[in-house]
Write a protein that holds these residues in place. Sequence first.
Motif, PDB file in Angstrom:
ATOM      1  N   UNK A 112       0.870  -1.307  -0.169  1.00  9.78           N
ATOM      2  CA  UNK A 112       0.011  -0.063   0.004  1.00  9.78           C
ATOM      3  C   UNK A 112       0.794   1.272   0.022  1.00  9.78           C
ATOM      4  N   UNK A 113       1.862   1.161   0.975  1.00  7.64           N
ATOM      5  CA  UNK A 113       2.817   2.340   0.990  1.00  7.64           C
ATOM      6  C   UNK A 113       3.530   2.620  -0.491  1.00  7.64           C
ATOM      7  N   UNK A 114       3.995   1.598  -1.088  1.00  8.47           N
ATOM      8  CA  UNK A 114       4.912   1.795  -2.158  1.00  8.47           C
ATOM      9  C   UNK A 114       4.116   2.353  -3.172  1.00  8.47           C
ATOM     10  N   UNK A 115       2.888   1.712  -3.406  1.00  7.18           N
ATOM     11  CA  UNK A 115       1.991   2.252  -4.357  1.00  7.18           C
ATOM     12  C   UNK A 115       1.422   3.620  -4.055  1.00  7.18           C
ATOM     13  N   UNK A 116       1.360   4.037  -3.006  1.00  8.01           N
ATOM     14  CA  UNK A 116       0.838   5.361  -2.484  1.00  8.01           C
ATOM     15  C   UNK A 116       1.981   6.434  -2.867  1.00  8.01           C
ATOM     16  N   UNK A 117       3.181   6.039  -2.560  1.00  9.78           N
ATOM     17  CA  UNK A 117       4.277   7.153  -2.790  1.00  9.78           C
ATOM     18  C   UNK A 117       4.466   7.310  -4.154  1.00  9.78           C
ATOM     19  N   UNK A 118       4.491   6.074  -5.362  1.00 15.95           N
ATOM     20  CA  UNK A 118       4.587   6.297  -6.634  1.00 15.95           C
ATOM     21  C   UNK A 118       3.242   7.068  -7.285  1.00 15.95           C
ATOM     22  N   UNK A 119       2.213   6.368  -6.950  1.00 17.39           N
ATOM     23  CA  UNK A 119       1.188   7.013  -7.400  1.00 17.39           C
ATOM     24  C   UNK A 119       0.391   8.373  -6.971  1.00 17.39           C
ATOM     25  N   UNK A 120       0.702   8.517  -5.967  1.00 16.32           N
ATOM     26  CA  UNK A 120       0.148   9.744  -5.003  1.00 16.32           C
ATOM     27  C   UNK A 120      -1.261   9.437  -4.838  1.00 16.32           C
ATOM     28  N   UNK A 121      -1.803   8.133  -4.624  1.00 22.14           N
ATOM     29  CA  UNK A 121      -2.892   7.520  -4.673  1.00 22.14           C
ATOM     30  C   UNK A 121      -3.305   6.852  -3.673  1.00 22.14           C
ATOM     31  N   UNK A 122      -4.417   6.775  -2.935  1.00 22.56           N
ATOM     32  CA  UNK A 122      -4.677   5.718  -1.647  1.00 22.56           C
ATOM     33  C   UNK A 122      -5.362   4.392  -2.556  1.00 22.56           C
ATOM     34  N   UNK A 123      -4.861   3.207  -2.099  1.00 25.46           N
ATOM     35  CA  UNK A 123      -5.194   1.932  -2.733  1.00 25.46           C
ATOM     36  C   UNK A 123      -5.697   1.170  -1.894  1.00 25.46           C
ATOM     37  N   UNK A 124      -6.424   0.159  -2.192  1.00 23.18           N
ATOM     38  CA  UNK A 124      -6.645  -1.161  -1.199  1.00 23.18           C
ATOM     39  C   UNK A 124      -5.684  -2.300  -2.029  1.00 23.18           C
ATOM     40  N   UNK A 125      -5.218  -2.961  -1.113  1.00 23.57           N
ATOM     41  CA  UNK A 125      -4.516  -4.102  -1.409  1.00 23.57           C
ATOM     42  C   UNK A 125      -4.976  -5.297  -0.983  1.00 23.57           C
TER      43      UNK A 125
END
Length: 429
Positions: free
Chosen positions: A391-404
């Motif tokens: 979740x953190x790696x995706x948020x840091x790259x996309x600047x978007x909250x995701x559900x994993x």
Amino acid sequence: MYWNEKIETLKPDALSALQLKRLKKTLSLAQNLDFYRKQFKNAGIQKTSIKTLDDITKIPFTRKQDLRDGYPFGFFAVPLKQVVRIHTTSGTTGKPTVVGYTRKDLDTWSDLIARNMTMVGITDEDIFQNMVNYGMFTGGLGFHYGAEKIGMTVIPSATGNTKRQIEMINDFGVTAIHCTPSYAMHLSEVAEEMGTSLDSLKTGIFGAESWSESTRKALENRLGLTAYDSYGLSELFGPGVAFECPERDGLHIWHDSYLVEIIDPKTGEHVADGERGEMVVTPLVKEAMPLLRYRTGDITMLMEDGCLCRRGKKIARITGRSDDMLVIRGINVFPSQIEHVLLRIPEVGNQFMVYIDRINHLDEMTVEVEINRDSFSGELADLTRLQKKVVKELRDTLELRTTVTLVEPGSLPRFEGKAKRVIDRREAE
């Protein structure tokens, strides 16, 4: 209403002459870039090759991948000390697209925003709440400086904290707002839950994601305002490229500042007015980062000239993309970005699926990814840590909250041909 009536209502002959003059200046600036010098040489283009606006078809297209390959400053046509601001857009492999602005660029950009807002009747009497991202994306600061140029009172509330946003609207008597249409719908629902009305609102500016006429009607009924569509692209300054006038039938693109073509995305050939295709834009007034025949990826069409406000041909509302880019809560996301992030994490495999849903009028993204048993113990505590890490790696790259969601190896579908890793379950509104 006009911000610059003379330039906004130029007769066709005068407009064409101005476009050609500005195109030649843009061509001269572009020759400061290695990329375009090579393009011109390969295409056999000389300084005298472009004599008319129609000659622009001699110039090869510029694609988003070209900008990524030029990271970070390969498309800056002026010395870096003249670049007073940098914005970025999302990149597919971890590196963003970098956009630079000179002082004149910022003044030109804010002037275009002022045109848009003045066109729909917003004046220095208005109180404007800007509910979009103020970070590296262009939506926040673009509208902020345009609104200040008009002289209105600007509230840079940015995103999030919806209840506080509603309090500010009511406490400050906000008359105009800017946000994504999905956030505006969410705003209206939270206001209803709070038992408050937003009686001061008059005008809503909504963009950064596709929306329909039914969404417009719903927003106007729920918020008691008049809703306008806004279009922009960071590579072309940002927001302010095109905007609806009070007729709200297509968006005016500022032809003195942008040379527009509509092409068949497969053949690259022009299509007729009234036929949908990919929009190709050559900005005519950019200093720091001139672009030639930039393929936007956005599908639209040029509408017949006949608007009562006399501002020239309009483009139709954007109906889709010619590539695989997703727009999630106003943020551009490519599946290849997600893949790039996951490949950096040894505890997960290289198989994943992405699901896009619209929940309570807000876009939500869920990523399912397989666990890599060779690199993972399988303990429950470790599962939780791994999920948080992804979740953190995706948020840091996309600047978007995701559900994993972590799933068993081999449980996700395999594809023999081109992988279809994205399932967009958002219903058209």
